[in-house]
Every structure is written in structure tokens, then in C-alpha cells.
Design a protein around this motif. Structure first.
Motif, PDB file in Angstrom:
ATOM      1  N   SER A  91      26.322  29.522 -21.684  1.00 39.65           N
ATOM      2  CA  SER A  91      26.355  28.659 -20.502  1.00 39.65           C
ATOM      3  C   SER A  91      25.876  29.389 -19.251  1.00 39.65           C
ATOM      4  CB  SER A  91      27.768  28.116 -20.286  1.00 39.65           C
ATOM      5  OG  SER A  91      28.711  29.174 -20.210  1.00 39.65           O
ATOM      6  N   SER A 140      23.768  24.357 -28.380  1.00 37.90           N
ATOM      7  CA  SER A 140      22.969  23.919 -27.239  1.00 37.90           C
ATOM      8  C   SER A 140      23.624  24.326 -25.930  1.00 37.90           C
ATOM      9  CB  SER A 140      22.797  22.397 -27.269  1.00 37.90           C
ATOM     10  OG  SER A 140      22.137  21.977 -28.434  1.00 37.90           O
ATOM     11  N   ALA A 142      24.372  24.344 -21.975  1.00 40.08           N
ATOM     12  CA  ALA A 142      24.428  23.174 -21.102  1.00 40.08           C
ATOM     13  C   ALA A 142      24.950  23.572 -19.728  1.00 40.08           C
ATOM     14  CB  ALA A 142      25.323  22.099 -21.709  1.00 40.08           C
ATOM     15  N   TRP A 215      24.902  15.896 -18.383  1.00 41.57           N
ATOM     16  CA  TRP A 215      24.622  17.313 -18.148  1.00 41.57           C
ATOM     17  C   TRP A 215      23.185  17.604 -18.567  1.00 41.57           C
ATOM     18  CZ3 TRP A 215      27.957  15.258 -21.725  1.00 41.57           C
ATOM     19  CH2 TRP A 215      27.588  15.363 -23.077  1.00 41.57           C
ATOM     20  N   GLY A 217      20.888  19.746 -21.094  1.00 44.96           N
ATOM     21  CA  GLY A 217      21.014  20.438 -22.376  1.00 44.96           C
ATOM     22  C   GLY A 217      20.365  19.634 -23.478  1.00 44.96           C
ATOM     23  N   SER A 220      22.172  16.422 -24.577  1.00 44.47           N
ATOM     24  CA  SER A 220      22.614  15.499 -23.534  1.00 44.47           C
ATOM     25  C   SER A 220      22.206  14.057 -23.785  1.00 44.47           C
ATOM     26  CB  SER A 220      22.052  15.941 -22.174  1.00 44.47           C
ATOM     27  OG  SER A 220      20.630  15.894 -22.187  1.00 44.47           O
TER      28      SER A 220
END
Length: 293
Positions: A91, A140, A142, A215, A217, A220
Motif C-alpha cells: 500500500s 492488488s 490500492a 479506490w 487499484g 477497484s
């Protein structure tokens, strides 16, 4: 190989990691190294300043910011703040890549003649693509995203956002109108309040109060961000921040009381906001960017 900075178009050397004119990072972020040296980051660029701090309870800073001021060919003030989604891998990488890509691409679009709202949307879209490209077998990455841009010399401010990082307007002495929130959270609690299901107090006290519904990513889905251009009568300041600050001062009037005269010294205001969050408990990373209008 880059020969000019993609944000301000100044000449750069082949081995440069950062643009000497505007400070944009020119080299990719090595996997897993994005948080190195980011426990406390401060930037003061005259009318635009920011502070990002790890807080008191986290082992790394998963927030990031990017600031651009008019240089050789950069046409506007641009600030971006991102907050990495802690439940997602890497992140901190996501936030840094999104902030720097969003700022650079917003400036590039403005330089090429795009209207501010289109440029802000382009910056956010390119940031989304950069974060999505980080996805791998581990998952993933994000993050949230909020950005503001203003022409050199003043004028309407354009804000772009997705998630629950926020932009506020804090009027200075003699400016008309109250302080106000310029963004609307993409969150479960905001949806419950808007739908009349819960009161603001009930939503804030829910276990899902900080669950976001949109978000940046790869996972998303087909989510569109928001863009708004606002005519603001200065003097005053636009403040971009993560929930590490607004958790402690959610109402615009609370933030205005905390940061009187923010437009006169953006750097001092950004530091004061972060220190207030730390004094209140520092439960999260906290990042604040202040743009003087």
C-alpha cells in the motif's frame, strides 16, 4: 531515456533520480522500498507545502504526497495526497506511485492546453493505471486519492478525488463565506447518511465507519472518480489531507479553528495540523498539503 521532466519540461540528466526544478521522482520505485525514508517527509514550496508523518502506532508510512509549483514550463500549482489501503499489499508503493503520477500527468495535461477539469481527471486516471500496474501474484495494491490544482497567480481551484482523503476550503481574514468540505467521501458511512439510513453519529460509531467504497487499484472495478472546479474568493487555503488528520477534526469549522491564517504560511500550517493529529493520539499515518489561495 527521459531528456526532459514529464511534469515541468526542464532538461534532466540521464542518471537523475529527481528533477532538480520541481522535485518529481524520475525513476521507478523499487518493490518493497517505497516506505524507506518516509517516516517523516516535509516539503515547503512557497504557496504550497506539505507534511507526511508515520504517526505513533504504525510501522511504516503508507501515505504519500506530491507537490508541483510553476517552474520553467509548469502552468499551475498541483498538490496530491494519497492514503494506502492497509489491507492491501504494498500500500505504501501504491500511494507513492499514485501521488507522483497524478501530479505529473495533471501538470502535463495542463501544459498541453487541457482545461483544468480534464487535466485533473487525466491525472487521476493515469494514477489509477499506475497503481493497477503494481498488481502481481501477491495481490492488488490500492490507495485513495485527492488532488487540487490552481493556475499560477490564482483563479478557480479544481479538485479530483476517489476514496476518503479530503479537500477543505479554509477562508482567511476578510474572505466571504464559511470553511467547507470540498469533497464527498466514497465510504460506507457517507452512503448510509446520504441514504437516510443512519445519522452522522450512528455512522461514525459503526464498525464500518471507515470502510471505503471506491479506490485506485486493479481490483477497484469500474469506479469513476470525482472532479469539481470551485471559484474560491481568497485569501484562504485549500487543505488536502488523509483521515489521519480529519479523524480528529472532521468538520470544516474544526479544521479552520486549528489552522487560522493557513494561507499566510502554508508550511507552518501543515506542520501544525500534523502535530495536532499526533497530540490527539496519532492512530494513523497523517498527511497534510496546504495550498495558499
Amino acid at each position: 531515456m527521459l531528456t526532459t521532466c514529464p511534469a515541468c519540461a526542464d532538461p534532466i540528466g540521464g542518471g537523475d533520480d529527481y528533477c532538480e526544478n520541481c522535485g518529481l521522482r524520475l525513476t521507478p520505485v523499487p518493490s518493497g522500498d517505497a516506505g524507506v525514508g518516509r517516516d517523516r517527509v516535509e516539503a515547503a514550496l512557497g504557496p504550497l507545502a506539505g507534511v507526511s508523518d508515520i504517526g505513533l502506532r504504525h510501522h511504516r508510512n503508507e501515505d504519500a504526497m506530491a507537490l508541483l509549483t510553476p517552474g520553467a514550463r509548469s502552468p499551475a500549482l498541483v498538490g496530491v495526497v494519497c492514503d494506502g489501503v492497509s489491507s492491501a499489499p504494498r500500500s505504501d508503493d501504491a500511494a507513492l506511485v499514485a501521488a507522483e503520477t497524478g501530479a505529473a500527468e495533471t501538470a502535463r495535461a495542463l501544459r498541453e492546453g487541457a482545461p483544468a477539469n480534464e487535466a485533473a481527471a487525466t491525472g487521476m486516471t493515469r494514477a489509477a493505471g499506475a497503481v493497477a500496474a503494481l498488481a502481481d501474484a501477491a495481490g492488488s495494491p490500492a490507495c485513495t486519492y485527492v488532488a487540487a490544482c490552481m493556475p499560477e497567480g490564482g483563479g478557480p481551484v479544481t479538485v479530483a478525488w476517489i476514496g476518503d482523503s479530503r479537500a477543505y476550503w479554509l477562508p482567511g481574514g476578510g474572505a466571504p463565506g464559511p470553511a467547507r468540505l470540498l469533497t464527498r467521501d466514497d465510504s460506507w458511512s457517507a452512503a448510509m447518511v446520504e441514504g437516510g439510513v443512519l445519522s452522522e453519529e450512528e455512522a461514525e460509531n459503526s464498525l464500518y465507519a471507515h470502510a471505503i467504497t471506491a479506490w485506485l487499484g486493479a481490483d477497484s472495478g469500474e469506479v469513476e472518480g470525482h472532479v469539481a472546479t470551485v471559484a474560491l474568493e481568497g485569501p484562504g487555503a485549500v487543505v488536502l489531507c488523509t483521515d489521519g488528520l480529519w479523524n480528529y477534526a472532521p468538520a470544516a469549522e474544526d479544521l479552520a479553528a486549528l489552522l487560522p491564517g493557513a494561507e499566510r504560511d502554508p508550511a507552518a500550517a501543515a506542520r501544525r495540523a500534523v502535530e495536532a493529529a499526533l497530540e490527539a493520539g496519532g492512530r494513523d499515518n497523517v498527511t497534510v498539503v496546504v495550498m495558499s489561495v
